[in-house]
Design a protein around this motif. Structure first.
Motif, short mmCIF file in Angstrom:
data_model
loop_
_atom_site.label_atom_id
_atom_site.label_comp_id
_atom_site.label_asym_id
_atom_site.label_seq_id
_atom_site.Cartn_x
_atom_site.Cartn_y
_atom_site.Cartn_z
N GLY A 149 41.57 -1.97 78.59
CA GLY A 149 41.83 -3.06 77.66
C GLY A 149 40.66 -3.42 76.78
N LEU A 150 39.72 -2.52 76.67
CA LEU A 150 38.57 -2.78 75.81
C LEU A 150 38.90 -2.33 74.40
CD1 LEU A 150 36.10 -1.40 78.41
CD2 LEU A 150 36.29 -3.79 77.74
N ALA A 151 38.46 -3.09 73.44
CA ALA A 151 38.81 -2.78 72.06
C ALA A 151 38.04 -1.55 71.61
CB ALA A 151 38.49 -3.98 71.17
N SER A 152 38.68 -0.40 71.78
CA SER A 152 37.99 0.85 71.47
C SER A 152 37.82 1.07 69.98
CB SER A 152 38.72 2.04 72.10
OG SER A 152 40.02 2.12 71.57
N SER A 153 38.55 0.30 69.15
CA SER A 153 38.42 0.50 67.72
C SER A 153 37.02 0.13 67.23
CB SER A 153 39.48 -0.28 66.95
OG SER A 153 39.27 -1.66 67.06
N ALA A 154 36.37 -0.82 67.91
CA ALA A 154 35.01 -1.21 67.49
C ALA A 154 34.06 -0.04 67.69
CB ALA A 154 34.54 -2.43 68.28
N ALA A 155 34.05 0.52 68.90
CA ALA A 155 33.19 1.68 69.16
C ALA A 155 33.62 2.86 68.30
CB ALA A 155 33.25 2.05 70.65
N GLY A 156 34.92 3.02 68.12
CA GLY A 156 35.46 4.14 67.37
C GLY A 156 35.01 4.15 65.92
N PHE A 157 35.18 3.05 65.23
CA PHE A 157 34.79 3.00 63.82
C PHE A 157 33.27 2.98 63.65
CE2 PHE A 157 39.22 1.84 62.82
CZ PHE A 157 39.41 2.66 61.71
N ALA A 158 32.56 2.32 64.59
CA ALA A 158 31.10 2.34 64.51
C ALA A 158 30.62 3.78 64.61
CB ALA A 158 30.50 1.48 65.62
N CYS A 159 31.21 4.52 65.53
CA CYS A 159 30.79 5.91 65.75
C CYS A 159 31.13 6.78 64.55
CB CYS A 159 31.43 6.44 67.03
SG CYS A 159 30.47 7.74 67.82
N LEU A 160 32.31 6.55 64.00
CA LEU A 160 32.73 7.31 62.82
C LEU A 160 31.76 7.11 61.66
CD1 LEU A 160 34.99 8.93 61.28
CD2 LEU A 160 35.92 6.69 60.63
#
Lengths: 446, 446
Positions: A149-160
């Motif tokens: 349930g962790l908002a993976s979009s934050a890590a995802g877009f930061a990484c992108l």
């Protein structure tokens, strides 16, 4: 294919961290939260606008503050390959190719390429920027399950954004670009304690993240993730059917009159490593965020029975000791993120285990936890007025790379590692870590 | 005892109605809600003050509006006997003698007696007011179970004040006295649609109830009570452990900036019998009230899983028809009160029954319901995205006078009669209805 036409792509791989807000980012509740890159589709849901600030720019109505989690346990890994032989931009998320045309992805690609062109023009073409005309292949994976349930979009877009920046040789302030992928992604561009300053400009150029303190500032701060899945059907599903939604009047009041002071107090608490104040502000802010969700129309519920039990447990635990030793915070879901200090981790973990006893599967799970065994005093047990919830509750079993989740209706689990604050995104130098092969396609295990 | 010393008491019996707020009365969350007269003890919990207005006077921070329910189904009956042979004031509530010294009871007794003395002085003693020096015996019963979760203190104090006023020959504006027993009791002093004007005076003299429209104004308005008991332990029990509580910042904002306009809109909707507006305002106000409960510290939760399912069901039902046909409102508990119009009662009742199917006991219960059988279209069933909740859910079985409740963890029940708006308190002329006998003590069945 003749050898002389084979072109090897330039490949860069980076990782980026998850962040957990303690002063929440508030936005319009017009559409369901994006919790991972894959959730973004179909993107036509996101074509609506609200308020005066441009939704495409993802500008918040208040500033926010978060803790970046250590990447030893939770991270997104992204590989970007750039090659003149690529016919088009492509993206694979967690093993599945997705539509590169999603406007949020396009925003990030466009902005990074714009910065790269600007840099090339500034440098008067003295640097080889041939890759600017190349298409990219992007491959991204999370090392944590959606179930957490962790908002993976934050890590995802930061990484992108971070990885694209490496490919195009762009540096400087990139959090404003990550923000255009997923609002809170801007905070994952820095390690430690990070504020997202809401900014005032219509174009959003001043809506960026800033490090308040590095991760080394508060070495004994710890994080536990308590995973509590939905009870039956998602009862917060009214959010999915909102056709004519207004934002909450309380939300506007919170943004204007509550958050500015709270941000100051929170930053001061972080500077001073004042856990009691940090904890109380964190809990109050989480509660207020969920209050504003309930004040939207139709209302949105993210907290379930397990969430409410965890809240009650934390308050009773703190009351027993006459001080705030533990704090909860909840994002757009029922899972609690617990902040505490190293010296309280073991006891609180066992208190959670006592009141949410694991079923037989739990034994396996518990062996993975890096918490020393401690016994809880009878006095403490009696001070907490909660009935243990063993029925319908099971633990998630975890190994290093795979997760198995039981299908019972209520699940609570403690994330298998005690987490710390950690650094921002960084480059992986070891080419064996690339998710894309020399052919520009995902490796078998990516 | 020689015959000539036997003194017969003067006895008066009255009934008073329950009211259900559609714009909620907000107060400090400093102590748990009083939901019945019996809940009041011990009274030392109520000795604290907050804000600038005097807590003993029970002054609200915003105005509120309610519908008075018909007494055919729900009422409090109170008998007051006055006699010079009584040694002291005494009170019996639902068959059990309670402490007459509770400050809220004392406030009501004192204020009524003060009015009576004032009247005697104004009339220059030309009327026999001998009873002013007599002690009273009070006996009060509700015809509805605590399980229904209806705030019986409103009907209870309204009935007490109204009956005492008959005994002492006092008339005129009495809602300000009822208010000092239990805030919302002032609204039960009138029938139909009633506003409680918050007032501005420090002494509270202008904080009184006023009828907006009589019950005859909107004859097809209907009320259903859906009883959903707590899931396991009361998870809102953090409210019981508040030692240093502040009120919610959102609560103050609501009182100051939201409610004044909402009151105007609600009164206009009632005047116009505009159900769609009435329904939306009612739901928004209920949600906002619960949002402010969540924003107190520690937070208070009154809604449980069943409550949230009912909220979702109502929104989906309304969405299916493209109009608000049904509205929910929740007070300090998980039970939904549903407002609808006569033409929608039967269908909505059967929709509730479909999604909260009764167990075997339910069959008995359902025979008592005065709702014609209708079938729900497949289209409607499919439009509502909820899993039926049969497990752990049972209906309350009702006869006219007795209630039997199963002990399962989740209970949902439809109150056995469809309710209407009704009149205010009135006197029962039939002496056989007195709850106290000629000896001044409760009759056996009272």
């Amino acid at each position: 294919m003749p050898m002389d036409t084979v072109v090897k792509p330039a490949i860069v791989t980076c990782t980026a961290p998850v962040n957990i807000a303690v002063v929440k980012y508030c936005k319009c509740h017009m559409y369901p939260c994006i919790v991972s890159l894959a959730d973004m589709l179909p993107f036509n849901t996101f074509q609506r606008h609200w308020g005066k600030r441009n939704e495409d720019l993802i500008l918040p109505i208040n500033s926010s503050l978060s803790v970046t989690l250590d990447q030893d346990q939770l991270k997104t890994t992204t590989t970007v390959a750039s090659c003149r032989s690529f016919q088009e931009d492509r993206i694979w998320l967690n093993g599945k190719e997705e539509d590169i045309n999603h406007p949020r992805l396009q925003s990030c690609l466009r902005e990074i390429r714009r910065l790269a062109r600007k840099r090339r023009n500034d440098l008067d073409c003295s640097v080889d920027m041939g890759c600017l005309s190349h298409k990219v292949h992007i491959c991204s994976v999370n090392n944590f399950p959606t179930a957490a349930g962790l908002a993976s979009s934050a890590a995802g877009f930061a990484c992108l954004v971070y990885t694209l920046a490496q490919v195009y040789g762009v540096d400087g302030e990139l959090s404003g670009i990550a923000r255009q992928g997923s609002g809170s992604a801007c905070r994952s561009m820095y390690g430690g304690f990070v504020q997202w300053i809401m900014g005032e400009r219509e174009d959003g150029k001043d809506s960026v993240a800033q490090q308040v303190e590095p991760e080394s500032h508060w070495p004994d701060l710890r994080v536990l993730v308590l995973v509590a899945s939905a009870e039956r059907k998602p009862v917060g599903s009214t959010s999915g059917m909102q056709t004519s939604v207004e934002t909450s009047s309380l939300l506007k009041h919170r943004a204007k009159s509550v958050v500015p002071d709270r941000m100051k107090q929170m930053i001061e608490a972080v500077h001073k490593r004042d856990f009691a104040t940090f904890a109380e502000l964190t809990m109050r802010d989480s509660n207020q965020f969920h209050a504003t969700c309930l004040d939207t129309y139709p209302p949105i519920f993210y907290l379930n029975t397990v969430s409410r039990q965890v809240i009650s447990l934390v308050h009773q635990y703190n009351r027993h000791y006459g001080e705030a030793r533990v704090a909860y915070t909840f994002d757009a879901g029922p899972n609690a993120v617990i902040y505490t200090l190293q010296q309280h981790v073991a006891e609180f973990f066992h208190v959670v285990r006592h009141f949410f006893p694991p079923d037989n599967n739990g034994k396996k799970f518990l062996t993975g936890i890096q918490v020393e065994p401690v016994s809880i005093s009878e006095e403490l047990k009696n001070a907490i007025c909660l009935e243990p919830m063993p029925k319908g509750i099971s633990y998630i079993i975890s190994t290093k790379t795979a997760w198995f989740q039981s299908k019972q209706c209520e699940v609570i689990s403690v994330f298998p590692c005690v987490l710390k604050a950690g650094p921002g995104p960084h480059v992986l130098e070891d080419p064996s870590q690339h998710l894309l092969g020399a052919d520009g396609l995902p490796k078998e295990n990516a």
